[in-house]
Design an enzyme around this catalytic site. Sequence first.
Site, PDB file in Angstrom:
ATOM      1  N   CYS A  57       0.823  -1.232   0.000  1.00  0.00           N
ATOM      2  CA  CYS A  57       0.000   0.000   0.000  1.00  0.00           C
ATOM      3  C   CYS A  57       0.846   1.267   0.000  1.00  0.00           C
ATOM      4  O   CYS A  57       0.343   2.343  -0.297  1.00  0.00           O
ATOM      5  CB  CYS A  57      -0.916  -0.001   1.209  1.00  0.00           C
TER       6      CYS A  57
ATOM      7  N   HIS B 170      -3.117   6.921   2.812  1.00  0.00           N
ATOM      8  CA  HIS B 170      -3.606   5.622   2.359  1.00  0.00           C
ATOM      9  C   HIS B 170      -4.968   5.383   3.001  1.00  0.00           C
ATOM     10  O   HIS B 170      -5.178   5.677   4.172  1.00  0.00           O
ATOM     11  CB  HIS B 170      -2.624   4.522   2.760  1.00  0.00           C
TER      12      HIS B 170
ATOM     13  N   ASN C  94     -10.054  -0.164   0.450  1.00  0.00           N
ATOM     14  CA  ASN C  94      -8.588  -0.129   0.390  1.00  0.00           C
ATOM     15  C   ASN C  94      -8.137  -0.647  -0.979  1.00  0.00           C
ATOM     16  O   ASN C  94      -8.314  -1.815  -1.288  1.00  0.00           O
ATOM     17  CB  ASN C  94      -8.057  -1.017   1.522  1.00  0.00           C
TER      18      ASN C  94
HETATM   19  N1  ACO Z   1     -18.536  -8.639   9.503  1.00  0.00           N
HETATM   20  C1  ACO Z   1     -18.982  -8.933  10.735  1.00  0.00           C
HETATM   21  N2  ACO Z   1     -18.142  -9.277  11.734  1.00  0.00           N
HETATM   22  C2  ACO Z   1     -16.829  -9.320  11.455  1.00  0.00           C
HETATM   23  C3  ACO Z   1     -16.324  -9.057  10.182  1.00  0.00           C
HETATM   24  C4  ACO Z   1     -17.246  -8.704   9.174  1.00  0.00           C
HETATM   25  N3  ACO Z   1     -16.866  -8.398   7.922  1.00  0.00           N
HETATM   26  N4  ACO Z   1     -14.980  -9.193  10.198  1.00  0.00           N
HETATM   27  C5  ACO Z   1     -14.644  -9.529  11.457  1.00  0.00           C
HETATM   28  N5  ACO Z   1     -15.765  -9.628  12.211  1.00  0.00           N
HETATM   29  C6  ACO Z   1     -15.871  -9.971  13.617  1.00  0.00           C
HETATM   30  C7  ACO Z   1     -14.687 -10.746  14.119  1.00  0.00           C
HETATM   31  O1  ACO Z   1     -14.851 -12.119  13.860  1.00  0.00           O
HETATM   32  C8  ACO Z   1     -14.717 -10.411  15.600  1.00  0.00           C
HETATM   33  O2  ACO Z   1     -15.663 -11.243  16.215  1.00  0.00           O
HETATM   34  P1  ACO Z   1     -15.409 -11.831  17.689  1.00  0.00           P
HETATM   35  O3  ACO Z   1     -15.292 -10.641  18.578  1.00  0.00           O
HETATM   36  O4  ACO Z   1     -16.621 -12.676  17.942  1.00  0.00           O
HETATM   37  O5  ACO Z   1     -14.131 -12.605  17.571  1.00  0.00           O
HETATM   38  C9  ACO Z   1     -15.253  -8.980  15.657  1.00  0.00           C
HETATM   39  O6  ACO Z   1     -15.872  -8.755  14.376  1.00  0.00           O
HETATM   40  C10 ACO Z   1     -14.186  -7.950  15.879  1.00  0.00           C
HETATM   41  O7  ACO Z   1     -13.091  -8.203  15.018  1.00  0.00           O
HETATM   42  P2  ACO Z   1     -11.791  -7.329  15.052  1.00  0.00           P
HETATM   43  O8  ACO Z   1     -10.811  -7.859  14.067  1.00  0.00           O
HETATM   44  O9  ACO Z   1     -11.344  -7.112  16.476  1.00  0.00           O
HETATM   45  O10 ACO Z   1     -12.370  -5.918  14.522  1.00  0.00           O
HETATM   46  P3  ACO Z   1     -11.658  -4.547  14.461  1.00  0.00           P
HETATM   47  O11 ACO Z   1     -12.492  -3.541  15.167  1.00  0.00           O
HETATM   48  O12 ACO Z   1     -10.205  -4.603  14.799  1.00  0.00           O
HETATM   49  O13 ACO Z   1     -11.755  -4.225  12.893  1.00  0.00           O
HETATM   50  C11 ACO Z   1     -10.425  -4.271  10.917  1.00  0.00           C
HETATM   51  C12 ACO Z   1     -11.144  -5.083  11.982  1.00  0.00           C
HETATM   52  C13 ACO Z   1     -11.461  -3.448  10.189  1.00  0.00           C
HETATM   53  C14 ACO Z   1      -9.731  -5.215   9.951  1.00  0.00           C
HETATM   54  C15 ACO Z   1      -9.415  -3.332  11.588  1.00  0.00           C
HETATM   55  O14 ACO Z   1      -8.623  -4.056  12.490  1.00  0.00           O
HETATM   56  C16 ACO Z   1      -8.501  -2.660  10.597  1.00  0.00           C
HETATM   57  O15 ACO Z   1      -8.927  -1.850   9.780  1.00  0.00           O
HETATM   58  N6  ACO Z   1      -7.177  -2.961  10.664  1.00  0.00           N
HETATM   59  C17 ACO Z   1      -6.219  -2.378   9.758  1.00  0.00           C
HETATM   60  C18 ACO Z   1      -6.334  -3.010   8.439  1.00  0.00           C
HETATM   61  C19 ACO Z   1      -5.406  -2.337   7.488  1.00  0.00           C
HETATM   62  O16 ACO Z   1      -4.976  -1.245   7.718  1.00  0.00           O
HETATM   63  N7  ACO Z   1      -5.093  -2.985   6.436  1.00  0.00           N
HETATM   64  C20 ACO Z   1      -4.180  -2.367   5.545  1.00  0.00           C
HETATM   65  C21 ACO Z   1      -3.840  -3.293   4.541  1.00  0.00           C
HETATM   66  S1  ACO Z   1      -2.744  -2.399   3.594  1.00  0.00           S
HETATM   67  C22 ACO Z   1      -1.926  -3.401   2.460  1.00  0.00           C
HETATM   68  O17 ACO Z   1      -0.703  -3.303   2.409  1.00  0.00           O
HETATM   69  C23 ACO Z   1      -2.714  -4.335   1.563  1.00  0.00           C
END
Ligand code: ACO
Length: 328
Positions: A115, A255, A285
Amino acid sequence: MSETYRAAISGLGAYLPEKVLTNFDLEKIVETTDEWIRTRTGICERHVAASSQSSSDLALPAAQEALKNAGLTAQDLDLIIVATISPDMLFPSTACYLQKKLGATCGAFDMAAACSGFPYAIAVAEGFVKSGLYQNVLVVGAEAITKFIDWKDRSTCVLFGDGAGAAVVSRSTDGHGILASYLGADGNQSEILQIPAGGSMIPPSEESLRNGLHYLRMQGPELFKIAVKTMEQAVLEVLKHENLTVHDIHCLIPHQANHRILKAVADRLELPLEKIYINVDRYGNMSSASTAVALYEAVTKGAIKKGDYVVLVAFGGGLTWAANLIKW
Ligand code: ACO
């Protein structure tokens, strides 16, 4: 002689594939809700490449528009850099495919910095132009990343989208242009975000396919914290280089991974959220295409004006992070 040169962005372009996938569409594919996706990420919809479209197909219209806006043709290019983690093939490079489609004859290579690819490639282009070696370098961030997504994995499939953004980096002598770039990386954290199989470490095999190792994998919550910290650090580094402060920034182009990450970066930098260009709601993203498309839109919509201080900042797999400070 070379010290009087500066590298400036002379033209921008963008392309988003036609197909739009909304959160409501995703509700029919995996166990998720529009409400969860919007509140956790800020994403409402994303564009998805057609099965016939590879990354170079997305890059082509973006590059053509950037060239047109720069008043140049493909023959004026001295170099093409394509930032992508969803290349057409392992090799030849996507940049070579784009060179052919554009009808250009210059050198071409890919940049793999996930990214952070677009700001990384802008920094490389800046080096070539500032040194006096090249006059016009085409930089493209292009991703058909949804082709590497496991559509059964709700923790990743709701986050990503496809698209391309392009910038022509040209020699400038009026004092405007890229003032500083900062590149960071930490290979110790490579497992946080990766597509494990398909390379020489885990070549494609029946087993790798069965285990889904050719799909993007991410440790979201860990990445969240690192993203906020590294983006803040990269912004402060480029500002420091020019003795500027956060108050001098007119527009921050980050980003676009998650709206909550952008809010946290704004809070840490004490930068009003209005100064941050945000389009994650419409595109999700798009990896290396995110900053490129956001810059294009910010300029097109008049959010950036001549003389403004603009900062591009990104983080991604590698881990990598990078920023460019530009006097527009
Ligand atoms: N729909 C419903 N529930 C979901 C989903 C979904 N799509 N995805 C995960 N959940 C659930 C999980 O299973 C979890 O359930 P549990 O509590 O029963 O275990 C709950 O939601 C919370 O999950 P978390 O992973 O703790 O959620 P969080 O608030 O951290 O959000 C997210 C997740 C959106 C991925 C966040 O952590 C994030 O944005 N992280 C950064 C990602 C990022 O920056 N990526 C960049 C990639 S860049 C590249 O180089 C390609």
